[in-house]
Design a protein around this motif. Structure first.
Motif, PDB file in Angstrom:
ATOM      1  N   LEU A  33       0.568   9.529 -42.352  1.00 13.32           N
ATOM      2  CA  LEU A  33       0.291  10.770 -41.638  1.00 13.32           C
ATOM      3  C   LEU A  33       0.329  10.464 -40.157  1.00 13.32           C
ATOM      4  N   LEU A  34       1.213  11.146 -39.432  1.00 15.61           N
ATOM      5  CA  LEU A  34       1.283  10.976 -37.981  1.00 15.61           C
ATOM      6  C   LEU A  34       0.418  12.038 -37.334  1.00 15.61           C
ATOM      7  N   GLU A  35      -0.564  11.625 -36.590  1.00 14.88           N
ATOM      8  CA  GLU A  35      -1.364  12.544 -35.791  1.00 14.88           C
ATOM      9  C   GLU A  35      -1.251  12.066 -34.364  1.00 14.88           C
ATOM     10  N   GLY A  36      -0.500  12.762 -33.597  1.00 18.83           N
ATOM     11  CA  GLY A  36      -0.273  12.378 -32.213  1.00 18.83           C
ATOM     12  C   GLY A  36       0.412  13.512 -31.502  1.00 18.83           C
ATOM     13  N   ALA A  41       5.916  12.130 -32.430  1.00 21.07           N
ATOM     14  CA  ALA A  41       6.704  12.916 -33.379  1.00 21.07           C
ATOM     15  C   ALA A  41       8.193  12.764 -33.100  1.00 21.07           C
ATOM     16  N   TYR A  56       0.537  23.980 -38.262  1.00 26.21           N
ATOM     17  CA  TYR A  56      -0.472  25.026 -38.289  1.00 26.21           C
ATOM     18  C   TYR A  56      -0.082  26.110 -37.302  1.00 26.21           C
ATOM     19  N   ARG A  96      -1.422  27.241 -42.604  1.00 24.38           N
ATOM     20  CA  ARG A  96      -0.860  25.893 -42.716  1.00 24.38           C
ATOM     21  C   ARG A  96       0.468  26.006 -43.456  1.00 24.38           C
ATOM     22  N   THR A  98       3.655  23.831 -44.981  1.00 18.49           N
ATOM     23  CA  THR A  98       4.164  22.526 -45.371  1.00 18.49           C
ATOM     24  C   THR A  98       5.638  22.689 -45.706  1.00 18.49           C
TER      25      THR A  98
END
Length: 109
Positions: A33-36, A41, A56, A96, A98
């Protein structure tokens, strides 16, 4: 587990995404999971290392804001990374979404 970010030999900044993913795979990791921000990205998109996007959508309008990707090798609408929506879920006032990365050559719906 401690994983040092491998740096490409040709760059003072950034990380070697292929080496990082190979190290994670060797450790049994099959999903990341990339959270940045948009730079992270964009780097993973440019490396072809993205197969799913979770975004989101909040019901708010702003006059300006950051881009979702910085870099990524996408500069025109014809180069856009096409996504196939797989799920939409309401979370309070937000949505959300996906989506899976579409196969190359897939046209917009």
């Amino acid at each position: 587990a401690d994983i040092r970010s491998p740096r490409p030999a040709s760059a003072a900044r950034g990380l070697d995404i292929d080496a990082l993913l190979a190290e994670l795979h060797a450790r049994g990791v099959r999903s990341v999971l990339l959270e940045g921000g948009p730079t992270l990205a964009g780097a993973f998109v440019a490396a072809g290392a993205v197969d799913r996007v979770v975004g989101y959508l909040a019901p708010a309008l702003l006059g300006a804001g950051p881009a979702a990707l910085t870099g990524g090798g996408i500069t025109t609408i014809t180069e856009a990374l096409r996504l196939d929506v797989r799920e939409c879920v309401a979370l309070g006032p937000d949505l959300r979404i996906t989506a899976a990365v579409a196969a190359p050559g897939t046209k917009e719906h």
